[in-house]
Design a protein around this motif. Structure first.
Motif, PDB file in Angstrom:
ATOM      1  N   GLY A  49       0.925  -1.362   0.091  1.00  0.00           N
ATOM      2  CA  GLY A  49       0.087  -0.051  -0.098  1.00  0.00           C
ATOM      3  C   GLY A  49       0.758   1.044   0.447  1.00  0.00           C
ATOM      4  N   VAL A  50       2.570   1.301  -0.369  1.00  0.00           N
ATOM      5  CA  VAL A  50       3.294   2.437  -0.458  1.00  0.00           C
ATOM      6  C   VAL A  50       2.691   3.079  -1.979  1.00  0.00           C
ATOM      7  N   GLY A  51       3.248   4.229  -2.131  1.00  0.00           N
ATOM      8  CA  GLY A  51       3.007   5.210  -3.277  1.00  0.00           C
ATOM      9  C   GLY A  51       3.978   4.755  -4.002  1.00  0.00           C
ATOM     10  N   LEU A  52       4.991   3.964  -3.999  1.00  0.00           N
ATOM     11  CA  LEU A  52       5.393   3.750  -4.914  1.00  0.00           C
ATOM     12  C   LEU A  52       5.219   2.266  -5.952  1.00  0.00           C
ATOM     13  N   GLY A  53       4.240   1.420  -4.747  1.00  0.00           N
ATOM     14  CA  GLY A  53       3.191   0.316  -5.157  1.00  0.00           C
ATOM     15  C   GLY A  53       2.472   1.070  -6.256  1.00  0.00           C
ATOM     16  N   MET A  54       1.680   2.025  -6.453  1.00  0.00           N
ATOM     17  CA  MET A  54       0.075   2.220  -6.838  1.00  0.00           C
ATOM     18  C   MET A  54       0.441   2.670  -8.427  1.00  0.00           C
ATOM     19  N   LYS A  55      -0.251   2.163  -9.026  1.00  0.00           N
ATOM     20  CA  LYS A  55      -0.293   2.801 -11.106  1.00  0.00           C
ATOM     21  C   LYS A  55      -0.751   3.541 -10.878  1.00  0.00           C
ATOM     22  N   PRO A  56      -0.735   5.254 -11.136  1.00  0.00           N
ATOM     23  CA  PRO A  56       0.035   5.049 -11.172  1.00  0.00           C
ATOM     24  C   PRO A  56       1.092   5.287  -9.978  1.00  0.00           C
ATOM     25  N   PRO A  57       2.385   5.777  -9.129  1.00  0.00           N
ATOM     26  CA  PRO A  57       2.480   6.104  -8.156  1.00  0.00           C
ATOM     27  C   PRO A  57       2.462   7.635  -8.337  1.00  0.00           C
ATOM     28  N   ARG A  58       2.585   6.998  -6.433  1.00  0.00           N
ATOM     29  CA  ARG A  58       2.028   7.925  -5.670  1.00  0.00           C
ATOM     30  C   ARG A  58       2.354   8.744  -4.507  1.00  0.00           C
ATOM     31  N   PHE A  59       2.907  10.385  -4.738  1.00  0.00           N
ATOM     32  CA  PHE A  59       3.788  10.470  -3.373  1.00  0.00           C
ATOM     33  C   PHE A  59       3.160  12.060  -2.764  1.00  0.00           C
ATOM     34  N   LEU A  60       3.924  12.056  -1.630  1.00  0.00           N
ATOM     35  CA  LEU A  60       3.339  12.970  -1.203  1.00  0.00           C
ATOM     36  C   LEU A  60       3.590  13.682  -1.038  1.00  0.00           C
ATOM     37  N   ARG A  61       3.243  15.156  -1.105  1.00  0.00           N
ATOM     38  CA  ARG A  61       2.403  16.414  -1.478  1.00  0.00           C
ATOM     39  C   ARG A  61       1.370  17.655   0.150  1.00  0.00           C
ATOM     40  N   ALA A  62       2.788  18.977  -0.214  1.00  0.00           N
ATOM     41  CA  ALA A  62       2.231  19.354   1.275  1.00  0.00           C
ATOM     42  C   ALA A  62       0.813  19.687   0.802  1.00  0.00           C
ATOM     43  N   GLY A  63       0.023  19.530   2.672  1.00  0.00           N
ATOM     44  CA  GLY A  63      -0.841  19.411   2.450  1.00  0.00           C
ATOM     45  C   GLY A  63      -2.126  18.123   2.791  1.00  0.00           C
ATOM     46  N   ASP A  64      -1.228  17.341   2.506  1.00  0.00           N
ATOM     47  CA  ASP A  64      -1.447  15.712   2.299  1.00  0.00           C
ATOM     48  C   ASP A  64      -1.340  15.512   4.224  1.00  0.00           C
ATOM     49  N   VAL A  65      -2.446  14.572   4.755  1.00  0.00           N
ATOM     50  CA  VAL A  65      -2.627  14.524   6.250  1.00  0.00           C
ATOM     51  C   VAL A  65      -1.882  11.924   6.340  1.00  0.00           C
ATOM     52  N   MET A  66      -1.151  12.727   6.843  1.00  0.00           N
ATOM     53  CA  MET A  66      -1.061  10.657   7.177  1.00  0.00           C
ATOM     54  C   MET A  66      -1.511  10.351   8.624  1.00  0.00           C
ATOM     55  N   GLU A  67      -2.129   9.497   8.912  1.00  0.00           N
ATOM     56  CA  GLU A  67      -2.890   8.782   9.744  1.00  0.00           C
ATOM     57  C   GLU A  67      -2.570   7.533  10.417  1.00  0.00           C
ATOM     58  N   LEU A  68      -1.262   7.138  11.276  1.00  0.00           N
ATOM     59  CA  LEU A  68      -1.150   5.591  10.648  1.00  0.00           C
ATOM     60  C   LEU A  68      -1.761   4.798  12.680  1.00  0.00           C
ATOM     61  N   ARG A  69      -1.845   3.512  12.611  1.00  0.00           N
ATOM     62  CA  ARG A  69      -1.834   2.730  14.204  1.00  0.00           C
ATOM     63  C   ARG A  69      -1.067   1.633  14.028  1.00  0.00           C
ATOM     64  N   VAL A  70      -0.292   1.511  15.264  1.00  0.00           N
ATOM     65  CA  VAL A  70      -0.140  -0.587  15.017  1.00  0.00           C
ATOM     66  C   VAL A  70      -1.218  -0.681  15.791  1.00  0.00           C
ATOM     67  N   GLU A  71      -1.701  -1.963  16.393  1.00  0.00           N
ATOM     68  CA  GLU A  71      -2.590  -2.213  17.198  1.00  0.00           C
ATOM     69  C   GLU A  71      -1.872  -2.416  18.666  1.00  0.00           C
TER      70      GLU A  71
END
Length: 281
Positions: free
Chosen positions: A246-268
């Motif tokens: 699910g990383v941006g590099l693996g998307m088609k087309p690749p998708r990378f971070l830009r200003a204004g993006d928000v990441m929310e991540l968690r580990v149980e």
């Protein structure tokens, strides 16, 4: 235990979360969560403190990296089967080891600044493993006995710098702020099976990574044992154990971070992070 550091950058206090969720100040008892400060012996000392005697800190303060500094910031590459597949890579026969610069450490909710010249910055939610006692030539059966605890890591990566400039991956992994960790260092006794933890990352509210640590090619015990064949791990070392698909590099087309993006991540069991992406000034 859940250990956390709070305060402005460079002025964080070590704290512990009590059974009622209150933040208790440990700064009168431990200097910081670094090196020997997160050794198994140091953790036992903290367990012996009557938490009701510690000052309560108000909520709302900035949360710093759960480790004040690290002797080494190690990483494992291509360690989830589905992630290896999405990048077109053959699953490795042995763990792929590399490092991030220790200066990449950041708080779990600090803004992520895209460094000058970056066009391919990417996200990677990971399980972080913190070493609690010297670890050299240990068996897989003994390996988890050397773990102090676990934390959430975002192994942010600049893919062009990682893959298009030759040499080692460390160049694409080490920009300032490209290693958020925390909010907590959760001691190993609260994570009986590190191979049974869900982990996910949302980008602008869209779930892009959603997996669990059972998809690891090499589990935590195998990673620690394997690393100890080649180097002595020491208290405070942080190992980011790889990211799921699910990383941006693996998307088609690749998708990378830009200003204004928000990441929310968690580990149980280990908490959540939230980072807003900003452009370099």
């Amino acid at each position: 235990m859940k250990l956390m550091r709070v305060g402005p950058p460079g002025e964080e206090r070590p704290t512990v979360i009590d059974e009622n969720g209150q933040i208790r100040d440990l700064s009168g008892h431990v200097p910081d969560f670094t090196g020997q400060g997160v050794s198994l012996a140091a953790l036992e000392t903290i367990r012996g403190i009557d938490l009701t005697t510690l000052p309560v800190l108000p909520e709302g303060a900035r949360i710093g990296a759960c480790l004040g500094a690290v002797p080494n910031f190690f990483c494992v590459g291509l360690n989830y089967a589905k992630h290896a597949a999405e990048t077109g890579a053959k699953p490795p026969a042995e763990p792929i080891l590399f490092s991030k610069a220790a200066s990449a450490l950041a708080g779990p909710n600090d803004a992520v600044t895209i460094p000058p010249g970056s066009e391919k910055s990417d996200w990677e939610v990971e399980l972080g493993v913190v070493i609690g006692k010297p670890c050299w030539q240990v068996s897989e059966a003994e390996a988890l006995d050397h773990v102090a605890g676990y934390c959430v890591v975002n192994d942010l990566s600049e893919r062009a710098w990682q893959m298009e400039h030759g040499g080692q991956w460390i160049k694409g992994k080490s920009a300032p702020g490209y290693g958020p960790c925390g909010p907590w260092l959760v001691t190993a006794d609260e994570v009986p099976d590190p191979q049974a933890l869900g982990l996910s990352l949302d980008l602008n509210g869209e779930r892009v990574q959603d997996s669990d640590t059972s998809d690891m090619i090499f589990g935590v015990a195998e990673i620690v044992s394997y690393m100890s064949r080649f180097m002595q791990l020491v208290p405070g070392d942080l190992i980011a154990t790889g990211t799921p698909s699910g990383v941006g590099l693996g998307m088609k087309p690749p998708r990378f971070l830009r200003a204004g993006d928000v990441m929310e991540l968690r580990v149980e069991k280990l908490g959540e992070q939230r980072q807003e992406v900003v452009a370099a000034e």
